[in-house]
Design a protein around this motif. Structure first.
Motif, PDB file in Angstrom:
ATOM      1  N   SER A  80       0.801  -0.987  -0.376  1.00 29.62           N
ATOM      2  CA  SER A  80       0.416  -0.213  -0.038  1.00 29.62           C
ATOM      3  C   SER A  80       1.405   0.808   0.185  1.00 29.62           C
ATOM      4  O   SER A  80       1.920   0.949   0.517  1.00 29.62           O
ATOM      5  CB  SER A  80      -1.013  -0.169   1.361  1.00 29.62           C
ATOM      6  N   PRO A  81       0.360   2.431  -0.124  1.00 27.82           N
ATOM      7  CA  PRO A  81       0.887   3.085  -0.287  1.00 27.82           C
ATOM      8  C   PRO A  81       1.889   3.952   1.120  1.00 27.82           C
ATOM      9  O   PRO A  81       2.622   4.192   0.901  1.00 27.82           O
ATOM     10  CB  PRO A  81       0.450   4.589  -0.760  1.00 27.82           C
ATOM     11  N   GLN A  82       1.015   3.366   2.194  1.00 29.00           N
ATOM     12  CA  GLN A  82       1.675   4.196   3.110  1.00 29.00           C
ATOM     13  C   GLN A  82       2.632   2.844   3.724  1.00 29.00           C
ATOM     14  O   GLN A  82       3.355   3.184   4.622  1.00 29.00           O
ATOM     15  CB  GLN A  82       0.098   3.327   4.023  1.00 29.00           C
ATOM     16  N   ASP A  83       3.316   1.242   3.449  1.00 30.32           N
ATOM     17  CA  ASP A  83       4.788   1.156   3.419  1.00 30.32           C
ATOM     18  C   ASP A  83       5.062   2.062   3.295  1.00 30.32           C
ATOM     19  O   ASP A  83       6.514   2.164   3.493  1.00 30.32           O
ATOM     20  CB  ASP A  83       4.268   0.043   2.376  1.00 30.32           C
ATOM     21  N   LEU A  84       5.024   3.402   1.707  1.00 29.49           N
ATOM     22  CA  LEU A  84       7.066   4.285   1.632  1.00 29.49           C
ATOM     23  C   LEU A  84       6.380   5.084   2.481  1.00 29.49           C
ATOM     24  O   LEU A  84       7.354   6.109   2.423  1.00 29.49           O
ATOM     25  CB  LEU A  84       6.464   4.516  -0.241  1.00 29.49           C
ATOM     26  N   TYR A  85       5.428   5.569   3.852  1.00 30.00           N
ATOM     27  CA  TYR A  85       6.028   5.876   4.084  1.00 30.00           C
ATOM     28  C   TYR A  85       6.560   6.304   4.893  1.00 30.00           C
ATOM     29  O   TYR A  85       6.313   5.845   6.477  1.00 30.00           O
ATOM     30  CB  TYR A  85       4.728   6.835   5.149  1.00 30.00           C
ATOM     31  N   ASN A  86       7.882   5.918   4.721  1.00 33.22           N
ATOM     32  CA  ASN A  86       9.141   5.443   5.857  1.00 33.22           C
ATOM     33  C   ASN A  86      10.328   6.755   6.488  1.00 33.22           C
ATOM     34  O   ASN A  86      11.317   5.875   6.046  1.00 33.22           O
ATOM     35  CB  ASN A  86       9.513   4.316   4.956  1.00 33.22           C
ATOM     36  N   PRO A  87       9.996   6.968   7.079  1.00 30.60           N
ATOM     37  CA  PRO A  87      11.036   7.878   7.743  1.00 30.60           C
ATOM     38  C   PRO A  87      11.558   7.983   8.592  1.00 30.60           C
ATOM     39  O   PRO A  87      11.428   6.931   8.668  1.00 30.60           O
ATOM     40  CB  PRO A  87       9.644   9.084   8.434  1.00 30.60           C
ATOM     41  N   ARG A  88      13.024   7.835   8.481  1.00 30.43           N
ATOM     42  CA  ARG A  88      13.900   7.553   9.676  1.00 30.43           C
ATOM     43  C   ARG A  88      13.910   7.794  10.441  1.00 30.43           C
ATOM     44  O   ARG A  88      13.264   9.738  10.820  1.00 30.43           O
ATOM     45  CB  ARG A  88      15.347   8.570   8.509  1.00 30.43           C
TER      46      ARG A  88
END
Ligand SMILES: [Zn+2]
Length: 267
Positions: A28-36
């Motif tokens: 899902s797009p949320q998988d790429l909300y991947n902050p450090r």
């Protein structure tokens, strides 16, 4: 000591790259909300502990800060996880109780650290958020070369949107690559939400305004005002040649020119 420090010897949490995040069975797009995430707990790294900024009593760790601090970089946002440090001597002036704590990212705490540790701290913080030092110093170069806060804020926005678009593209290609199997399974995929979407599933993308950038720059300049005065007072008078007027008393003229040159340098 956090495992991140003792075993991995870093302040940064390991982070999966988008390619690997997109290898899951269902994406899902949320998988790429991947902050450090950056873990800042300098207390355990200073031999003998950190002294209270007010009374110099040794501070004790008192749990983590209630929420991480968001920091905006050149093209991405990361979060600082901090701790609260408790002073057993200082008294809260309002309640009269010994409840004084400092957050590990407070400038007064960072000032008390050995310089080689303090230099690891990656951000210039404002009241509620912050900007990475690399972005902040880049902004200083903008200002020194005649571009303003508005131009810098616009530039930052373009870079953040570019990164967001890159992730969007990566997501679409990942979905396309599994087209045949998805058809067979009847699987569908969610659409990417806009950069600034504030819904629970949105990215909540954010780029600081020009006013915010100006404020943080002024804060930095004011903090270093004494150093600038010291530096200016040590400059030679060569720039006095700027004014060729000889109508006034030469000594007054000289002082005036010196004042102008220092003001120019300061600004
Ligand atoms: Zn204290």
């Amino acid at each position: 000591m956090p495992k991140l420090y003792s075993v991995h010897k870093t302040f940064w949490f390991p982070q999966q790259s988008p390619y690997f995040l997109l290898q899951k069975a269902s994406v899902s797009p949320q998988d790429l909300y991947n902050p450090r995430f950056f873990l800042w707990d300098p207390e355990c790294l200073v031999m003998g502990g950190i002294g209270c900024p007010k009374c110099s009593t040794k501070l004790h760790r008192h749990g983590h800060a209630s929420r991480p601090r968001c920091v905006v970089g050149l093209n991405e946002t990361f979060w600082i996880i901090g701790y609260r440090y408790y002073c057993s001597q200082c008294v809260n002036p309002v309640s009269g109780k010994k409840t004084v704590t400092f957050r590990s990212w407070d400038p007064t705490i960072i000032e008390r650290l050995p310089v080689h540790l303090a230099l690891e701290f990656p951000a210039q913080l404002s009241h509620r958020s912050g900007i990475t030092l690399s972005a902040f110093h880049f902004m200083r170069s903008y200002f020194q070369n005649g571009m303003g806060a508005k131009q810098f804020s616009d530039g930052l926005r373009v870079q953040h949107l570019r990164k967001y678009d890159e992730h969007h593209l990566q997501y679409l290609h990942a979905v396309q690559s599994r087209q045949s199997i998805s058809k067979w399974k009847g699987q569908t995929y969610a659409a990417f939400l806009p950069f600034e979407d504030q819904s629970p599933l949105g990215l909540h993308g954010f780029v600081p305004s020009s006013q915010w950038l100006r404020d943080i720059y002024h804060g930095f300049i004011e903090k270093h005002e004494k150093d600038f005065h010291q530096h200016t007072s040590m400059l030679s008078g060569e720039i006095c040649a700027l004014d060729h007027s000889h109508k006034v008393n030469p000594s007054i003229n000289f002082l005036f020119n010196l004042y102008v040159s220092r003001s120019l340098k300061k600004s």
